[in-house]
Design a protein around this motif. Structure first.
Motif, short mmCIF file in Angstrom:
data_model
loop_
_atom_site.label_atom_id
_atom_site.label_comp_id
_atom_site.label_asym_id
_atom_site.label_seq_id
_atom_site.Cartn_x
_atom_site.Cartn_y
_atom_site.Cartn_z
N HIS A 1 -0.98 5.75 13.42
CA HIS A 1 0.28 5.02 13.20
C HIS A 1 1.37 5.44 14.17
O HIS A 1 2.30 4.67 14.42
CB HIS A 1 0.71 5.11 11.73
CG HIS A 1 -0.09 4.17 10.86
ND1 HIS A 1 -1.32 4.50 10.36
CD2 HIS A 1 0.14 2.88 10.48
CE1 HIS A 1 -1.81 3.46 9.68
NE2 HIS A 1 -0.95 2.47 9.74
N MET B 1 0.83 -1.22 0.00
CA MET B 1 0.00 0.00 0.00
C MET B 1 0.86 1.26 0.00
O MET B 1 0.56 2.22 -0.71
CB MET B 1 -0.92 0.01 1.23
CG MET B 1 -1.97 -1.08 1.22
SD MET B 1 -3.24 -0.82 2.49
CE MET B 1 -2.29 -0.68 3.99
N HIS C 1 -5.18 -5.35 6.22
CA HIS C 1 -3.93 -4.93 6.88
C HIS C 1 -4.20 -4.51 8.33
O HIS C 1 -3.56 -4.99 9.26
CB HIS C 1 -3.32 -3.77 6.08
CG HIS C 1 -2.43 -2.86 6.88
ND1 HIS C 1 -1.13 -3.20 7.20
CD2 HIS C 1 -2.66 -1.62 7.43
CE1 HIS C 1 -0.60 -2.20 7.91
NE2 HIS C 1 -1.49 -1.25 8.06
N GLN D 1 -2.80 -6.63 11.51
CA GLN D 1 -1.82 -5.98 12.39
C GLN D 1 -2.33 -5.94 13.83
O GLN D 1 -1.57 -6.15 14.77
CB GLN D 1 -1.53 -4.55 11.92
CG GLN D 1 -0.81 -4.46 10.60
CD GLN D 1 0.64 -4.90 10.69
OE1 GLN D 1 0.92 -6.05 10.99
NE2 GLN D 1 1.56 -4.03 10.40
N ARG E 1 6.51 6.59 7.72
CA ARG E 1 5.05 6.37 7.71
C ARG E 1 4.28 7.63 8.07
O ARG E 1 3.20 7.88 7.52
CB ARG E 1 4.68 5.22 8.69
CG ARG E 1 3.19 4.93 8.81
CD ARG E 1 2.63 4.49 7.48
NE ARG E 1 1.19 4.32 7.47
CZ ARG E 1 0.30 5.29 7.27
NH1 ARG E 1 0.71 6.54 7.09
NH2 ARG E 1 -0.98 5.02 7.23
N ASN F 1 -16.48 0.38 11.08
CA ASN F 1 -15.17 -0.27 11.09
C ASN F 1 -14.17 0.60 11.87
O ASN F 1 -13.35 0.10 12.65
CB ASN F 1 -14.70 -0.48 9.64
CG ASN F 1 -13.32 -1.08 9.58
OD1 ASN F 1 -13.12 -2.21 10.01
ND2 ASN F 1 -12.36 -0.34 9.09
N SER G 1 8.32 2.96 3.70
CA SER G 1 8.13 2.72 5.14
C SER G 1 7.62 1.31 5.45
O SER G 1 8.02 0.69 6.43
CB SER G 1 7.19 3.77 5.74
OG SER G 1 5.91 3.66 5.15
C1 HEM Z 1 5.36 1.18 8.33
C2 HEM Z 1 4.40 0.33 8.50
C3 HEM Z 1 2.97 0.60 8.07
C4 HEM Z 1 2.50 1.12 6.90
C5 HEM Z 1 3.30 1.55 5.69
C6 HEM Z 1 1.06 1.18 7.00
C7 HEM Z 1 0.22 1.64 6.00
C8 HEM Z 1 -1.13 1.83 6.13
C9 HEM Z 1 -1.99 2.45 5.16
C10 HEM Z 1 -1.52 3.01 3.81
C11 HEM Z 1 -3.24 2.48 5.66
C12 HEM Z 1 -4.48 3.07 5.00
C13 HEM Z 1 -4.60 4.49 5.50
C14 HEM Z 1 -5.86 5.18 5.10
O1 HEM Z 1 -6.75 4.57 4.52
O2 HEM Z 1 -5.95 6.38 5.45
C15 HEM Z 1 -3.20 1.86 6.97
C16 HEM Z 1 -4.29 1.71 7.79
C17 HEM Z 1 -4.22 1.05 9.01
N1 HEM Z 1 -3.10 0.54 9.62
FE1 HEM Z 1 -1.21 0.61 8.94
N2 HEM Z 1 0.69 0.71 8.22
C18 HEM Z 1 1.83 0.33 8.90
C19 HEM Z 1 1.90 -0.20 10.18
C20 HEM Z 1 0.81 -0.53 10.95
C21 HEM Z 1 0.87 -1.19 12.21
C22 HEM Z 1 2.15 -1.66 12.89
C23 HEM Z 1 -0.42 -1.32 12.65
C24 HEM Z 1 -0.94 -1.96 13.91
C25 HEM Z 1 -0.23 -2.51 14.85
C26 HEM Z 1 -1.28 -0.73 11.65
C27 HEM Z 1 -2.66 -0.65 11.71
C28 HEM Z 1 -3.46 -0.02 10.82
C29 HEM Z 1 -4.90 0.15 11.00
C30 HEM Z 1 -5.71 -0.34 12.20
C31 HEM Z 1 -5.37 0.81 9.87
C32 HEM Z 1 -6.82 1.20 9.56
C33 HEM Z 1 -7.49 0.01 8.90
C34 HEM Z 1 -8.94 0.25 8.59
O3 HEM Z 1 -9.31 1.37 8.21
O4 HEM Z 1 -9.70 -0.73 8.69
N3 HEM Z 1 -0.50 -0.28 10.63
N4 HEM Z 1 -1.91 1.48 7.22
#
Ligand code: HEM
Length: 481
Positions: free
Chosen positions: A369, A37, A58, A62, A417, A205, A446
């Motif tokens: 994040h 992503m 994701h 996570q 990030r 959600n 990231s």
């Molecule tokens: C560098 C590592 C990571 C990247 C590049 C990343 C990337 C992303 C991206 C691109 C989104 C979508 C954002 C959006 O729609 O505005 C997202 C959502 C999310 N991320 Fe990550 N993430 C990372 C690490 C993590 C970690 C470690 C966790 C949890 C321990 C996590 C939990 C979540 C959650 C809960 C969402 C929202 C999901 C939803 O809307 O249902 N992320 N992340």
């Protein structure tokens, strides 16, 4: 016989499978999807039809697969020892793991595929599998909560040991949070399948994710910090009102979230935003208060940041020995807390901006994040390398050098990030083009950096497990160091 007397209890040995499966979930799905992503968004590729499904998969993996399985595995080991009773039904651990692994596996496969299949009986089966994943996870989580309740309820005379008393509100919040999240997850997946959608309803959600982060993850990390950081970082034992700080945090969280629930928002469209910012303010202030009282920043050049009562002097030789045995684990824990200050500070800023009517808050995605990648994941890295070798009956981590690599990779992943999405829009106006381009590239990489950091942790723990004495798996394990 006093319940505090040191009786050797027949404690079950540590179940390492939780660690391996959590790392496999993070490497095979959670961070792998993050890498995909962030590449797509950072290098401006067109997102495919399954992008929204990937976001939710994701997030779910996570939360439940990476952090959740680690919490389950470690809490089923340390909580009985803190309560002074053996785990009520050690054989349930295999059932819980089986239900969670199959649940998560079905979710990853089904939810990732659903957007790419035309309406057909095959698509119905995939949607059914996604709902099935929610059922399996609800059962696994229900069994885990039942096991924890039985175990703690089985303390002699129904009395809790002093080790558990202060962190009780956090543990109760964790149990409520797990059940709320699992229930909401199943309802939302059912709604998604019913309406033949590729993603669960977005507003609900988001509430589910907030429940897991606010009621499970932050409380558990605070409880673990109160119990283990005084030992690992040579801080003074907490003499401050831990329970009261926990209650203020929970009060702030409840006010912030309840007013965001769609029917409540519809009932009071005017007041809900005001209440939300007030709750957010109270929550963020209580987190900052918690950090200050814990005294993580009371050592070295940041000593002026903490109260004098939380400083403890110990011979530096001890710190050097820990560094040789476990590598830069202190650096990981301190960085995690720096990110927590940034996260809570950002929420404080956003709430003040909201209350004063200025629309200059910090993006929720960046704050989320900061908490999840910056605080929770780096804390897992730090506590993991310090605690897990002991649980495996090994006195050191296999490669202290690899811990330092994890420290750099993990922090680079957090910076990449959050910096692009975190800085408020107006600030970008005055920034030169090359810096914006650099932030984009950092964002794009990231996910891969995060993946590499988890790989280093997993490899290090795997090598450490090989150093364990052959009989460790069958011998009753001692209380965690
Ligand atoms: C560098 C590592 C990571 C990247 C590049 C990343 C990337 C992303 C991206 C691109 C989104 C979508 C954002 C959006 O729609 O505005 C997202 C959502 C999310 N991320 Fe990550 N993430 C990372 C690490 C993590 C970690 C470690 C966790 C949890 C321990 C996590 C939990 C979540 C959650 C809960 C969402 C929202 C999901 C939803 O809307 O249902 N992320 N992340």
């Amino acid at each position: 016989m006093s319940c505090d007397s040191e009786v050797i209890m027949p404690h079950a040995p540590f179940d390492r499978r939780y660690i391996w499966i959590a790392c496999a979930m993070a490497l095979g799905a959670g961070f792998a999807i993050a890498g995909h992503m962030s590449f797509v968004l950072g290098f401006s590729f067109a997102p495919g039809p399954g992008f929204v499904s990937f976001v939710q998969t994701h997030g779910h993996v996570q939360l439940v697969g990476w952090t959740g399985l680690l919490i389950m595995g470690i809490s089923m080991h340390v909580m009985p020892r803190m309560a002074g009773v053996p785990l009520a039904r050690p054989q349930w651990r295999s059932w819980i793991l089986w239900l969670m692994t199959w649940g998560l596996g079905l979710r990853i496969a089904g939810h990732s595929l659903v957007a790419y299949v035309q309406p057909s009986p095959g698509a119905e089966i995939i949607l059914g599998a996604v709902v099935g994943s929610g059922v399996l996870e609800l059962l696994g989580i229900g069994l885990y909560i039942a096991l924890m309740r039985r175990t703690i309820g089985g303390a002699p005379g129904g009395e809790l040991r002093p080790a558990l008393q202060p962190i009780l509100p956090y543990m109760r919040s964790m149990m409520v949070g797990w059940v709320l999240y699992a229930g909401l997850n199943l309802i939302l997946l059912t709604a998604m399948a019913w309406q033949r959608q590729v993603a669960a309803p977005a507003l609900w959600n988001d509430i589910a994710v907030r429940c897991f982060v606010g009621l499970v993850l932050l409380p558990v990390t605070f409880a673990f910090s109160v119990r283990f950081l005084p030992l690992y970082l040579r801080l003074a034992a907490p003499t401050w009102p831990v329970q009261r700080v926990a209650c203020v945090y929970l009060l702030g969280w409840v006010v912030e979230i309840v007013v965001q629930i769609p029917p409540v928002q519809a009932l009071m469209p005017q007041g809900s935003e005001l209440l939300m910012h007030t709750g957010q303010l109270v929550k963020a202030a209580s987190i900052l208060g918690f950090i200050w009282r814990l005294g993580v920043f009371t050592r070295g050049h940041l000593a002026w940041l903490g109260p004098a009562s939380s400083r403890r002097q110990r011979a530096p030789r001890q710190a050097k020995k820990a560094d040789q045995a476990f590598g830069a684990f202190e650096g990981l824990i301190v960085s995690a807390y720096i990110w927590l200050v940034v996260a809570a500070g950002s929420e404080l800023w956003s709430s003040l901006m909201g209350l004063s009517g200025w629309r200059a808050g910090i993006s929720h995605d960046a704050v989320r994040h900061l908490y999840l990648m910056g605080f929770v994941t780096l804390l897992i890295f730090g506590i993991g390398v310090r605690m897990v070798p002991g649980l495996m009956q090994v006195r050191r981590i296999a490669s202290p050098g690899l811990v330092r690599v994890t420290l750099w990779l993990g922090n680079a992943a957090v910076i990449g990030r959050v910096i692009l999405v975190g800085l408020p829009g107006p600030l970008w106006q005055g920034i030169p083009g090359w810096a914006v381009q650099g932030a984009r590239i950092a964002f794009a990489w990231s996910g891969i950096l995060g993946l590499a950091a988890v790989f280093c942790l997993a490899l290090n723990l795997w090598q450490t497990a090989k150093l364990a004495p052959a009989e460790a798996a069958s011998a009753p394990a001692s209380a965690p160091e």
